[in-house]
Design a protein around this motif. Sequence first.
Motif, PDB file in Angstrom:
ATOM      1  N   ALA A 171       0.837  -1.208   0.000  1.00  0.00           N
ATOM      2  CA  ALA A 171       0.000   0.000   0.000  1.00  0.00           C
ATOM      3  C   ALA A 171       0.871   1.256   0.000  1.00  0.00           C
ATOM      4  O   ALA A 171       0.569   2.239  -0.697  1.00  0.00           O
ATOM      5  CB  ALA A 171      -0.927  -0.015   1.209  1.00  0.00           C
ATOM      6  N   ALA A 172       1.954   1.225   0.762  1.00  0.00           N
ATOM      7  CA  ALA A 172       2.858   2.379   0.799  1.00  0.00           C
ATOM      8  C   ALA A 172       3.509   2.600  -0.559  1.00  0.00           C
ATOM      9  O   ALA A 172       3.697   3.749  -0.999  1.00  0.00           O
ATOM     10  CB  ALA A 172       3.921   2.157   1.874  1.00  0.00           C
ATOM     11  N   TRP A 173       3.840   1.503  -1.249  1.00  0.00           N
ATOM     12  CA  TRP A 173       4.453   1.604  -2.574  1.00  0.00           C
ATOM     13  C   TRP A 173       3.461   2.217  -3.576  1.00  0.00           C
ATOM     14  O   TRP A 173       3.823   3.086  -4.370  1.00  0.00           O
ATOM     15  CB  TRP A 173       4.908   0.220  -3.020  1.00  0.00           C
ATOM     16  N   LEU A 174       2.225   1.778  -3.500  1.00  0.00           N
ATOM     17  CA  LEU A 174       1.195   2.319  -4.388  1.00  0.00           C
ATOM     18  C   LEU A 174       0.956   3.794  -4.098  1.00  0.00           C
ATOM     19  O   LEU A 174       0.792   4.605  -5.024  1.00  0.00           O
ATOM     20  CB  LEU A 174      -0.099   1.523  -4.235  1.00  0.00           C
ATOM     21  N   SER A 194      15.895  -2.135  -8.448  1.00  0.00           N
ATOM     22  CA  SER A 194      14.819  -3.048  -8.045  1.00  0.00           C
ATOM     23  C   SER A 194      13.460  -2.364  -8.144  1.00  0.00           C
ATOM     24  O   SER A 194      12.438  -2.975  -7.849  1.00  0.00           O
ATOM     25  CB  SER A 194      15.041  -3.521  -6.604  1.00  0.00           C
ATOM     26  N   LEU A 195      13.451  -1.095  -8.563  1.00  0.00           N
ATOM     27  CA  LEU A 195      12.223  -0.301  -8.608  1.00  0.00           C
ATOM     28  C   LEU A 195      11.147  -0.912  -9.489  1.00  0.00           C
ATOM     29  O   LEU A 195       9.969  -0.893  -9.156  1.00  0.00           O
ATOM     30  CB  LEU A 195      12.531   1.103  -9.148  1.00  0.00           C
ATOM     31  N   GLY A 206      14.066   7.185  -1.043  1.00  0.00           N
ATOM     32  CA  GLY A 206      14.275   7.230   0.400  1.00  0.00           C
ATOM     33  C   GLY A 206      14.517   5.839   0.965  1.00  0.00           C
ATOM     34  O   GLY A 206      15.267   5.037   0.404  1.00  0.00           O
ATOM     35  N   ASN A 207      13.842   5.540   2.091  1.00  0.00           N
ATOM     36  CA  ASN A 207      14.013   4.214   2.698  1.00  0.00           C
ATOM     37  C   ASN A 207      12.899   3.239   2.317  1.00  0.00           C
ATOM     38  O   ASN A 207      12.722   2.200   2.929  1.00  0.00           O
ATOM     39  CB  ASN A 207      14.083   4.337   4.223  1.00  0.00           C
ATOM     40  N   ARG A 208      12.147   3.592   1.288  1.00  0.00           N
ATOM     41  CA  ARG A 208      11.083   2.693   0.832  1.00  0.00           C
ATOM     42  C   ARG A 208      11.684   1.455   0.166  1.00  0.00           C
ATOM     43  O   ARG A 208      12.722   1.516  -0.472  1.00  0.00           O
ATOM     44  CB  ARG A 208      10.172   3.404  -0.169  1.00  0.00           C
ATOM     45  N   ARG A 209      10.974   0.338   0.287  1.00  0.00           N
ATOM     46  CA  ARG A 209      11.369  -0.886  -0.393  1.00  0.00           C
ATOM     47  C   ARG A 209      10.230  -1.343  -1.287  1.00  0.00           C
ATOM     48  O   ARG A 209       9.075  -1.391  -0.858  1.00  0.00           O
ATOM     49  CB  ARG A 209      11.679  -1.996   0.614  1.00  0.00           C
ATOM     50  N   PRO A 210      10.541  -1.677  -2.551  1.00  0.00           N
ATOM     51  CA  PRO A 210       9.469  -2.181  -3.409  1.00  0.00           C
ATOM     52  C   PRO A 210       8.970  -3.523  -2.892  1.00  0.00           C
ATOM     53  O   PRO A 210       9.697  -4.233  -2.189  1.00  0.00           O
ATOM     54  CB  PRO A 210      10.144  -2.327  -4.778  1.00  0.00           C
TER      55      PRO A 210
END
Length: 354
Positions: free
Chosen positions: A82-85, A268-269, A290-294
Amino acid sequence: MSLLNRLGLSVPLIQAPMAGVSTPELAAAVSEQGALGSIGVGATDANGARAMIEATRARTNKAFNVNLFVHGAATADAVREAAWLDWLTPVFAEFEARPPSALRTIYKSLSDDPDMVTMLLEMAPRVVSFHFGLPSFEIIAALHDRDIVLMATATNLDEARAIEDAGIDVIVAQGIEAGGHRGMFDPVAADDALGTIALTRLLVLETKRPVIAAGGIMDGAGIAAVLDLGAVAAQLGTAFIACPESAADDGYRAALTGPGAHHTSLTSLISGRPARALANRFTGLAAAIGNRRPPDYPIAYDVGKALNAAAKAKGEYGFGAQWAGQGAPLARAMPAAELVQLLRTELQRCRNAV
């Protein structure tokens, strides 16, 4: 009997099985010239793979390679997805679109696809290769019982030893220069990022299997170089993207001749796994990640494909999975048969010069 003789090859060259880009037309054209053409079926199901094999066989009676993904199971994470979306929502909005409401695991691993295994045993292509890992010993034994030559990708010595221990016939040494997805068995493990030269020589000396070198090889001189290191053949992928038989779209072909070809990067995006691509708008999002991970592969690929489709509908091709190796600026646009003939001539010229 050597690998080349077993497969009836007159050129020590394998066209890389680029899923989504390699086509039956491309594979057949390469095989007809005495090299080994390849089709990538990891992004389709058993019926789709069967159709691709049949289409290739309709164009050649020579050997060709069928490549499959053997990745570990993706771990769904609703919060992370959800955070990725949410992060990608403004990018979709630029093209008057919205991201999917939920993400799917769009590709099966061969290890979780008994229908694919059944189809392979029935169709019995001359060569089958594995990327991202290895299937069970039972699957390997069943494929060998059908007299199928098996190959698998290694990015380091530990993976190569696992391939050897599993009884796989040939190791594909994938250097960090290679385009497309890294064949790492564990995508979150530390990557020594070995180059093609170092990795090829290491595996030639430390294993007892034939080694095929892959990564950054674009011409006959590159093929000659890895043969001198002890490889039995070279695998080229990016070199064939510009061929008219490939499925690359117009934006991909244009990008291959643009400045982005000089600045490929691992990301990896797009899919959730490290893959080398041309620098484009999608890879450029790394600056804001940032520190987001797909999400895990191939869950992340679901939204990656949706974003590319939304952008292309508005005439923007910069969000495609434009996989390419570091040799991308050396790509030459010509029919696949002509390219194989040119590579053969260049290789012979190098050999004669010694």
